[in-house]
Design an enzyme around this catalytic site. Structure first.
Site, short mmCIF file in Angstrom:
data_model
loop_
_atom_site.label_atom_id
_atom_site.label_comp_id
_atom_site.label_asym_id
_atom_site.label_seq_id
_atom_site.Cartn_x
_atom_site.Cartn_y
_atom_site.Cartn_z
N ASP A 1 -0.27 0.27 -9.55
CA ASP A 1 -0.65 1.33 -8.61
C ASP A 1 -1.54 2.29 -9.39
O ASP A 1 -1.06 3.10 -10.17
CB ASP A 1 0.60 2.04 -8.06
CG ASP A 1 0.25 3.13 -7.05
OD1 ASP A 1 -0.93 3.54 -7.01
OD2 ASP A 1 1.15 3.56 -6.30
N ARG B 1 -9.38 -7.12 14.14
CA ARG B 1 -8.20 -7.07 13.27
C ARG B 1 -8.38 -8.03 12.10
O ARG B 1 -7.93 -7.77 10.99
CB ARG B 1 -6.91 -7.39 14.06
CG ARG B 1 -5.69 -7.60 13.16
CD ARG B 1 -4.36 -7.48 13.87
NE ARG B 1 -4.27 -8.21 15.11
CZ ARG B 1 -4.25 -9.55 15.24
NH1 ARG B 1 -4.28 -10.32 14.17
NH2 ARG B 1 -4.19 -10.11 16.42
N LYS C 1 -6.33 9.23 -1.34
CA LYS C 1 -6.43 10.17 -2.43
C LYS C 1 -7.88 10.22 -2.95
O LYS C 1 -8.74 10.60 -2.22
CB LYS C 1 -5.41 9.80 -3.50
CG LYS C 1 -4.00 9.47 -2.93
CD LYS C 1 -3.32 10.65 -2.29
CE LYS C 1 -2.05 10.29 -1.51
NZ LYS C 1 -1.07 9.49 -2.21
N TYR D 1 5.95 6.37 -7.24
CA TYR D 1 5.69 7.07 -5.99
C TYR D 1 6.92 6.95 -5.08
O TYR D 1 7.36 5.84 -4.77
CB TYR D 1 4.44 6.50 -5.31
CG TYR D 1 4.18 7.17 -3.99
CD1 TYR D 1 3.73 8.48 -3.94
CD2 TYR D 1 4.44 6.52 -2.80
CE1 TYR D 1 3.53 9.12 -2.73
CE2 TYR D 1 4.24 7.15 -1.58
CZ TYR D 1 3.79 8.45 -1.55
OH TYR D 1 3.60 9.07 -0.36
#
Ligand SMILES: *Cc1c(COP(=O)(O)O)cnc(C)c1O
Length: 372
Positions: free
Chosen positions: A169, A45, A194, A97
């Site tokens: 972004d 992690r 994406k 978004y």
């Protein structure tokens, strides 16, 4: 070294005779007899070889010092807001978004975070919204789904004079297409789901920071200690996608421009929203700040929602689905996915232009218009 070469080689830590790096699934790493760790990895992690390879590659591609990979673009974006202190104020665009806007409205603001929405195309409105404690300005350009552009240089100046961090972004503008860190922004966020991964088969996100500063250290703490981390396989898949990113983007950019030009000449079209068209209301800004115009466009249809829905249904190569940035072309009626509080016009279809041959895509659009 150039982008294409970095993308292919920066992430590879080869062992034995491997040509590409393996997937390290181990969650924990062995100590030496003296208690020390032979490399930086202790527990997966916190860090692991595949995530480090992805983060280092993205930092190099963005000419930045550091990056932190997350399990989604949404988790990456959230980490930037959550890194703010309790007396800090943030400003975000009204056209952004929708998933991040939803988190801001329904999670962050109700938990006492001070966040203002402004129209980023209106610099006077942005200046008015600045407070003494404004710490973060968040922008998305082109915006989703109206492809509005923010004058990035102008916003950078406003952010600098306010002493605020500017985060972008840049999901729709992968490395090399809109170099916002070089322009003076501090942070870039991508939904790796994406274009970076590029094949519609993995969810991920990444925060890239120009400097390894205090603000980024807080983001790193959120990544490690809240633990919304991508798996080693996710990182491996995203890094595999990145190796062909530059070549895929050339195809997305060129197909999208041709489709935008074709659509602009169709009788049933009210408007094509694409920054590479001279008809875009902010074409001058596009030319100033975008090296390429991207693979995304939206169209407004004459005849309202019914005609938009019918056009989408008539298509055979374009798939009706949400998301973007994959090799396959997608088309979507945004207002219905965004839900009742959506501000998106209901005659709008958003298109993610894929890498199929341009002649086949245009023929598919032509037969879909014929059937209207
Ligand atoms: C998809 C997307 C996001 C969210 O990313 P997820 O990986 O779906 O969480 C954020 N910003 C933009 C511009 C996007 O297109």
């Amino acid at each position: 070294m150039k982008q294409e070469t970095i993308a292919i080689h920066a992430g590879d830590k080869k062992s034995e005779n491997d040509v590409i790096s393996p997937i390290h699934l181990s969650t924990t790493f062995k100590r030496e007899k003296d208690g020390s760790y032979p490399n930086t990895d202790i527990y997966s992690r916190t860090s692991n070889p595949n995530r480090r390879a992805l983060e280092n590659t993205m930092a190099r591609l963005e000419h930045a010092q550091v990056a932190a990979a997350f399990s989604s673009g949404s988790a990456a974006a959230a980490s930037v807001f959550r890194a703010l202190g309790k007396n800090d104020h943030a400003i975000v665009p009204t056209d952004m978004y929708h998933g991040i806007a939803k988190a801001i409205k329904n999670i962050f603001i109700p938990s006492a975070m001070d966040i203002s929405f402004v129209d980023m195309t209106n610099l006077a409105e942005l200046k008015d919204a600045i407070k003494a404690n404004t710490k973060l300005i968040w922008i998305e350009s082109p915006s989703n789904p109206l492809l509005k552009l923010t004058d990035i240089n102008a916003v950078i100046k406003i952010a600098k004079s306010a002493g605020a961090i500017l985060a972008v972004d840049n999901t729709w503008m992968p490395p090399n297409m809109q170099d916002v860190l070089a322009m003076g922004a501090d942070i870039v966020v991508h939904s790796s789901t994406k274009y970076l991964a590029g094949h519609s088969d993995v969810i991920g996100g990444i925060v890239v920071s120009k400097y390894d500063d205090e603000f980024f250290k807080k983001i790193r703490l959120i990544q490690i200690n809240e633990g919304a981390v991508p798996s080693p396989f996710d990182c491996w898949l995203i890094l595999r996608g990145i190796k062909t990113l530059s070549y895929r983007m050339r195809g997305h950019n060129s197909n999208a421009l041709k489709i935008a030009e074709y659509l602009e000449n169709q009788a049933q079209i009210e408007q094509v929203l694409y920054p590479g068209l001279a008809s875009h209301p902010q074409y001058e800004i596009a030319q100033k700040q975008m090296a390429e115009y991207g693979g995304m466009l939206s169209i407004l249809l004459k005849g309202g929602e019914a005609v938009a829905m019918k056009l989408a249904a008539n298509l055979e190569i374009f798939t009706r689905a949400t998301s973007l940035g994959g090799v396959e072309s997608l088309i979507e009626h945004r207002a219905s996915i965004e839900g009742p509080d959506s501000l998106t016009p209901n005659n709008l279809l958003r298109i993610s232009v894929g890498l199929e041959h341009i002649d086949d895509l245009i023929a598919d659009l032509a037969q879909a218009f014929d059937k209207l």
